[in-house]
Design a protein around this motif. Structure first.
Motif, PDB file in Angstrom:
ATOM      1  N   ARG A 135      -6.004  -3.726   7.663  1.00 48.75           N
ATOM      2  CA  ARG A 135      -6.037  -4.146   9.078  1.00 48.75           C
ATOM      3  C   ARG A 135      -4.760  -4.890   9.449  1.00 48.75           C
ATOM      4  O   ARG A 135      -4.216  -4.714  10.545  1.00 48.75           O
ATOM      5  CB  ARG A 135      -7.262  -5.019   9.334  1.00 48.75           C
ATOM      6  CG  ARG A 135      -8.586  -4.277   9.272  1.00 48.75           C
ATOM      7  CD  ARG A 135      -9.728  -5.121   9.822  1.00 48.75           C
ATOM      8  NE  ARG A 135      -9.959  -6.302   8.997  1.00 48.75           N
ATOM      9  CZ  ARG A 135     -10.809  -6.352   7.978  1.00 48.75           C
ATOM     10  NH1 ARG A 135     -11.500  -5.265   7.632  1.00 48.75           N
ATOM     11  NH2 ARG A 135     -10.983  -7.465   7.290  1.00 48.75           N
ATOM     12  N   GLU A 136      -4.262  -5.715   8.535  1.00 45.68           N
ATOM     13  CA  GLU A 136      -3.041  -6.469   8.787  1.00 45.68           C
ATOM     14  C   GLU A 136      -1.845  -5.540   8.993  1.00 45.68           C
ATOM     15  O   GLU A 136      -1.045  -5.737   9.922  1.00 45.68           O
ATOM     16  CB  GLU A 136      -2.780  -7.407   7.602  1.00 45.68           C
ATOM     17  CG  GLU A 136      -1.537  -8.253   7.712  1.00 45.68           C
ATOM     18  CD  GLU A 136      -1.343  -9.108   6.474  1.00 45.68           C
ATOM     19  OE1 GLU A 136      -0.203  -9.159   5.960  1.00 45.68           O
ATOM     20  OE2 GLU A 136      -2.335  -9.711   6.006  1.00 45.68           O
TER      21      GLU A 136
ATOM     22  N   ASP B 153      -7.415  -6.613  -2.060  1.00 48.01           N
ATOM     23  CA  ASP B 153      -7.943  -6.989  -0.741  1.00 48.01           C
ATOM     24  C   ASP B 153      -7.682  -5.866   0.255  1.00 48.01           C
ATOM     25  O   ASP B 153      -7.027  -6.068   1.289  1.00 48.01           O
ATOM     26  CB  ASP B 153      -7.276  -8.288  -0.287  1.00 48.01           C
ATOM     27  CG  ASP B 153      -7.950  -8.927   0.912  1.00 48.01           C
ATOM     28  OD1 ASP B 153      -9.123  -8.577   1.190  1.00 48.01           O
ATOM     29  OD2 ASP B 153      -7.303  -9.763   1.572  1.00 48.01           O
TER      30      ASP B 153
ATOM     31  N   ALA C  13      -8.796  -6.060   4.395  1.00 52.07           N
ATOM     32  CA  ALA C  13      -8.069  -7.050   5.193  1.00 52.07           C
ATOM     33  C   ALA C  13      -6.585  -6.693   5.272  1.00 52.07           C
ATOM     34  O   ALA C  13      -5.962  -6.804   6.335  1.00 52.07           O
ATOM     35  CB  ALA C  13      -8.248  -8.440   4.594  1.00 52.07           C
TER      36      ALA C  13
END
Length: 270
Positions: free
Chosen positions: A54-55, A48, A51
């Protein structure tokens, strides 16, 4: 040029704590990787990447300068001098996507090892072929793929490092001059690699000693910073003092040496 600090410099600190320490030290970025208490979740990097990238970026109070990716469980596992492994290419694309989402302009990987049954030339030839599509994937996504020449690895000479970057168009180096210095190269020889540099690691060293206190090594850092600038380098300089068993780098006060390196760069850059 701007300073960062490697997350693996502080093995007991979480990623959040490393980011907070960098902010306290007025170091505007961290290099992130897969080691110690600050280790990223490699499974999420691969499964992933956007996502998760960005986290990670949103959780840090500073920027992300670079992501260090290992394909296998250690330096030898799935290394790039082995025959081509489709899983490595898949993982590389994910690592590049993760880095882009995290805001890191570069990813660094290791160029490979001299594996059982290989000569160094055979290892180089295989690594070159494995790296070509990976560099192209980075160019497509807008993230620069770099390799770090290191002691005990494939690239242990300045001459072979020049050969690799000449054979893999677009490949850049994560340049740590201390690796070459410990193998006996002069600083002016090491600085011929500055035009091929995409990321930099900073620590003091001397012949036979990979890591030394700032006043016990032989690297002339103002000269090195000038050589990078004159070669057109304008990227991150990651302070990489470590506390680990590799090459006996366990005896330095990492925080103090990090601050001293920070001050050395800031004085030159003033």
């Amino acid at each position: 040029m701007k300073l960062s600090v490697t997350a693996w410099s502080f093995p007991a600190l979480t990623m959040k704590e490393v980011g907070g320490l960098a902010e306290v030290l007025s170091i505007p970025a961290v290099d992130i990787g897969l080691f110690y208490a600050s280790a990223l979740d490699k499974a999420r990097v691969v499964s992933d990447p956007e996502a998760y990238g960005r986290e990670v970026r949103e959780a840090l109070p500073v920027e992300v300068a670079n992501y260090y990716h290992l394909f296998g469980d250690g330096l030898a596992g799935r290394n790039l001098a082995l025959p081509s492994d489709p899983e490595n290419m898949k993982d590389c694309k994910a690592a590049l996507s993760f880095a882009k989402a995290a805001g890191a302009p570069t990813v660094f990987v290791l160029p490979g090892m001299v594996n059982p049954g290989q000569s160094r030339k055979q290892a180089l030839d295989q690594s070159v072929e494995n790296l070509k599509p990976m560099v192209a994937a980075g160019q497509e996504i807008g993230v620069t793929l770099t390799v770090e020449p290191h002691t005990h690895g494939l690239l242990e000479s300045v001459e072979m490092t020049h050969e690799m970057v000449n054979r893999v168009p677009g490949l850049k180096l994560a340049l740590d001059p201390a690796h070459y210095l410990t193998l006996g190269y002069r600083q002016d020889e090491i600085e011929t690699l500055c035009p091929h540099t995409g990321h930099v690691h900073l620590r003091q060293g001397r012949p036979g000693v990979l890591q030394a206190k700032m006043d016990e090594g032989t690297l002339n850092f103002p000269a090195f910073f000038g050589a990078l600038r004159d070669a057109g380098y304008d990227g991150w300089l990651a302070i990489e003092y470590v506390h680990q068993a590799y090459m006996n780098t366990v005896f330095d006060d990492v925080l103090t040496e990090t601050v001293r390196m920070r001050d050395t760069f800031n004085a030159w850059n003033a």
